[in-house]
Write a protein that holds these residues in place. Structure first.
Motif, PDB file in Angstrom:
ATOM      1  N   MET A 157       4.172   2.199  17.137  1.00 44.71           N
ATOM      2  CA  MET A 157       5.064   3.327  17.357  1.00 44.71           C
ATOM      3  C   MET A 157       5.966   3.404  16.140  1.00 44.71           C
ATOM      4  O   MET A 157       6.348   2.378  15.569  1.00 44.71           O
ATOM      5  N   SER A 158       6.312   4.628  15.719  1.00 46.98           N
ATOM      6  CA  SER A 158       7.088   4.783  14.490  1.00 46.98           C
ATOM      7  C   SER A 158       8.002   5.989  14.574  1.00 46.98           C
ATOM      8  O   SER A 158       7.683   6.980  15.247  1.00 46.98           O
ATOM      9  N   LEU A 159       9.128   5.915  13.890  1.00 46.80           N
ATOM     10  CA  LEU A 159       9.865   7.127  13.603  1.00 46.80           C
ATOM     11  C   LEU A 159       9.002   8.015  12.716  1.00 46.80           C
ATOM     12  O   LEU A 159       8.223   7.531  11.898  1.00 46.80           O
ATOM     13  N   ASP A 167       0.817  -1.218   0.000  1.00 45.78           N
ATOM     14  CA  ASP A 167       0.000   0.000   0.000  1.00 45.78           C
ATOM     15  C   ASP A 167       0.849   1.266   0.000  1.00 45.78           C
ATOM     16  O   ASP A 167       0.316   2.366   0.098  1.00 45.78           O
ATOM     17  N   GLY A 168       2.158   1.107  -0.112  1.00 45.78           N
ATOM     18  CA  GLY A 168       3.040   2.254  -0.148  1.00 45.78           C
ATOM     19  C   GLY A 168       3.433   2.788   1.213  1.00 45.78           C
ATOM     20  O   GLY A 168       4.107   3.814   1.302  1.00 45.78           O
ATOM     21  N   HIS A 169       3.052   2.103   2.297  1.00 41.95           N
ATOM     22  CA  HIS A 169       3.465   2.590   3.621  1.00 41.95           C
ATOM     23  C   HIS A 169       4.925   2.237   3.860  1.00 41.95           C
ATOM     24  O   HIS A 169       5.453   1.261   3.316  1.00 41.95           O
ATOM     25  N   THR A 170       5.574   3.051   4.642  1.00 42.94           N
ATOM     26  CA  THR A 170       6.917   2.766   5.112  1.00 42.94           C
ATOM     27  C   THR A 170       6.988   3.159   6.569  1.00 42.94           C
ATOM     28  O   THR A 170       6.206   3.995   7.024  1.00 42.94           O
ATOM     29  N   ALA A 171       7.903   2.550   7.340  1.00 49.28           N
ATOM     30  CA  ALA A 171       7.826   2.620   8.794  1.00 49.28           C
ATOM     31  C   ALA A 171       6.390   2.185   9.151  1.00 49.28           C
ATOM     32  O   ALA A 171       5.874   1.244   8.562  1.00 49.28           O
ATOM     33  N   SER A 172       5.721   2.881  10.078  1.00 47.30           N
ATOM     34  CA  SER A 172       4.284   2.624  10.280  1.00 47.30           C
ATOM     35  C   SER A 172       3.471   3.836   9.855  1.00 47.30           C
ATOM     36  O   SER A 172       2.452   4.172  10.457  1.00 47.30           O
ATOM     37  N   LEU A 173       3.925   4.471   8.795  1.00 44.87           N
ATOM     38  CA  LEU A 173       3.210   5.620   8.230  1.00 44.87           C
ATOM     39  C   LEU A 173       2.261   5.090   7.152  1.00 44.87           C
ATOM     40  O   LEU A 173       2.594   5.037   5.970  1.00 44.87           O
ATOM     41  N   PHE A 174       1.069   4.692   7.604  1.00 39.52           N
ATOM     42  CA  PHE A 174       0.084   4.053   6.730  1.00 39.52           C
ATOM     43  C   PHE A 174      -0.805   5.095   6.059  1.00 39.52           C
ATOM     44  O   PHE A 174      -1.218   6.067   6.698  1.00 39.52           O
ATOM     45  N   PRO A 175      -1.157   4.875   4.782  1.00 38.78           N
ATOM     46  CA  PRO A 175      -1.987   5.859   4.090  1.00 38.78           C
ATOM     47  C   PRO A 175      -3.377   6.028   4.688  1.00 38.78           C
ATOM     48  O   PRO A 175      -3.992   7.082   4.513  1.00 38.78           O
ATOM     49  N   ASP A 176      -3.869   5.024   5.425  1.00 38.55           N
ATOM     50  CA  ASP A 176      -5.221   5.127   5.971  1.00 38.55           C
ATOM     51  C   ASP A 176      -5.259   5.573   7.428  1.00 38.55           C
ATOM     52  O   ASP A 176      -6.335   5.682   8.023  1.00 38.55           O
ATOM     53  N   ALA A 177      -4.111   5.835   8.015  1.00 40.48           N
ATOM     54  CA  ALA A 177      -4.068   6.135   9.453  1.00 40.48           C
ATOM     55  C   ALA A 177      -4.439   7.592   9.737  1.00 40.48           C
ATOM     56  O   ALA A 177      -4.002   8.499   9.026  1.00 40.48           O
ATOM     57  N   SER A 230       4.513  15.386   9.113  1.00 41.21           N
ATOM     58  CA  SER A 230       4.842  16.810   9.291  1.00 41.21           C
ATOM     59  C   SER A 230       5.521  17.141  10.610  1.00 41.21           C
ATOM     60  O   SER A 230       6.186  18.176  10.724  1.00 41.21           O
ATOM     61  N   SER A 231       5.379  16.293  11.613  1.00 42.69           N
ATOM     62  CA  SER A 231       5.894  16.606  12.941  1.00 42.69           C
ATOM     63  C   SER A 231       7.423  16.641  12.963  1.00 42.69           C
ATOM     64  O   SER A 231       8.089  15.870  12.278  1.00 42.69           O
ATOM     65  N   GLN A 232       7.968  17.534  13.777  1.00 43.45           N
ATOM     66  CA  GLN A 232       9.406  17.575  14.002  1.00 43.45           C
ATOM     67  C   GLN A 232       9.825  16.635  15.140  1.00 43.45           C
ATOM     68  O   GLN A 232      11.008  16.561  15.491  1.00 43.45           O
ATOM     69  N   ALA A 233       8.852  15.938  15.727  1.00 39.70           N
ATOM     70  CA  ALA A 233       9.151  15.005  16.812  1.00 39.70           C
ATOM     71  C   ALA A 233       9.949  13.820  16.290  1.00 39.70           C
ATOM     72  O   ALA A 233       9.977  13.530  15.090  1.00 39.70           O
ATOM     73  N   LEU A 234      10.568  13.101  17.212  1.00 46.78           N
ATOM     74  CA  LEU A 234      11.359  11.927  16.854  1.00 46.78           C
ATOM     75  C   LEU A 234      10.467  10.727  16.544  1.00 46.78           C
ATOM     76  O   LEU A 234      10.700   9.982  15.593  1.00 46.78           O
ATOM     77  N   LEU A 235       9.421  10.533  17.366  1.00 50.42           N
ATOM     78  CA  LEU A 235       8.528   9.381  17.258  1.00 50.42           C
ATOM     79  C   LEU A 235       7.085   9.827  17.139  1.00 50.42           C
ATOM     80  O   LEU A 235       6.726  10.939  17.540  1.00 50.42           O
ATOM     81  N   CYS A 236       6.246   8.930  16.639  1.00 44.93           N
ATOM     82  CA  CYS A 236       4.804   9.180  16.612  1.00 44.93           C
ATOM     83  C   CYS A 236       4.064   7.871  16.842  1.00 44.93           C
ATOM     84  O   CYS A 236       4.587   6.785  16.571  1.00 44.93           O
ATOM     85  N   THR A 237       2.856   7.969  17.339  1.00 46.23           N
ATOM     86  CA  THR A 237       1.999   6.803  17.506  1.00 46.23           C
ATOM     87  C   THR A 237       1.093   6.669  16.285  1.00 46.23           C
ATOM     88  O   THR A 237       0.743   7.665  15.645  1.00 46.23           O
ATOM     89  N   VAL A 238       0.741   5.437  15.956  1.00 49.40           N
ATOM     90  CA  VAL A 238      -0.081   5.171  14.776  1.00 49.40           C
ATOM     91  C   VAL A 238      -1.051   4.045  15.090  1.00 49.40           C
ATOM     92  O   VAL A 238      -0.669   3.026  15.674  1.00 49.40           O
ATOM     93  N   ASN A 239      -2.303   4.226  14.681  1.00 48.48           N
ATOM     94  CA  ASN A 239      -3.319   3.188  14.794  1.00 48.48           C
ATOM     95  C   ASN A 239      -3.881   2.914  13.401  1.00 48.48           C
ATOM     96  O   ASN A 239      -4.897   3.492  13.002  1.00 48.48           O
TER      97      ASN A 239
END
Length: 230
Positions: free
Chosen positions: A173-175, A137-147, A155-164
């Motif tokens: 959890m993802s970079l 689906d083109g996701h990388t890390a846990s950056l999913f297109p439907d999340a 867009s965040s400058q943070a180191l980590l982000c949560t994803v559901n």
């Protein structure tokens, strides 16, 4: 920034070539800065690479290994990326490397985010090498297109982000895209005709949100080295 493709006739050739390249990056980083850091992805694709790298003669005690993303499951769960890394990479010579997991004892990624951010901030940053994977689906890390969290993760400058993710198991959890794009060396490890097709599509114009791997292709901080085999 440039996309540089490395194409191989077999997975074993790719695994050895990628292990050699990443090993050289880590060895050089230790020589220059006294320490090195590597963030890796899970799944079946990197297993051969993990096993090849684990046997490389590197200054492993000065190398920190961590994850690009993780499912919020126990370290003994079959879906745990930490378990995958422990069982396949942190073996042989690499067993003395420092490992920073991306999961803690908190009940959810949201509850664990603050402490994990502190743990990751203690790793040598920027990461000397990051090995990305990519889903169909083109996701990388846990950056999913439907999340729902995708826009924040991109867009965040943070180191980590949560994803559901809506169509993949387990909270994650993802970079972030930002922390990935800070890497000194960035690799994408993929195999098979389907992923080749998705990657080719991602190189065409279109929204990053539709195929999140586009952020790695379009970022202008570091070349993206793509290692692919059928």
């Amino acid at each position: 920034m440039a996309v540089i493709e490395h194409l191989f006739d077999s997975p074993s050739e790719l695994d050895q070539a990628l292990a050699t390249r990443v090993g050289n990056v880590l060895r050089d980083a230790v020589a220059v800065r006294g320490q090195a850091s590597l963030a890796v992805s899970g799944g079946r694709t990197p297993l051969g690479f993990f096993k090849a790298l684990s046997q490389a003669a590197l200054p492993w005690s000065q190398i920190t290994i961590t994850l690009v993303d993780e499912r919020w499951v126990g370290a003994d769960h079959s879906d745990s990326n930490a378990k995958l890394v422990q069982d396949n990479l942190l073996q042989h010579a690499a067993s003395v490397a420092r490992f920073i997991p991306m999961k803690n004892a908190e009940p959810s990624p949201e509850a664990g985010l603050s402490a994990l951010t502190q743990a990751y901030a203690a790793a040598p940053f920027p990461f000397d090498a990051i090995i990305l994977g990519m889903g169909d689906d083109g996701h990388t890390a846990s950056l999913f297109p439907d999340a729902d969290e995708l826009a924040h993760g991109l867009s965040s400058q943070a180191l980590l982000c949560t994803v559901n993710p809506k169509h993949a198991p387990h909270p994650r959890m993802s970079l972030t895209a930002h922390s990935i794009s800070q890497a000194r060396h960035l690799f994408l490890h993929i195999s098979g005709a389907k992923k080749r097709e998705v990657f080719d599509q991602a190189q065409q114009a279109g929204p990053i949100e539709a195929l999140p791997i586009r952020f790695a292709i379009q970022q202008n901080k570091v070349p993206l080295h793509v290692y692919w085999t059928a």
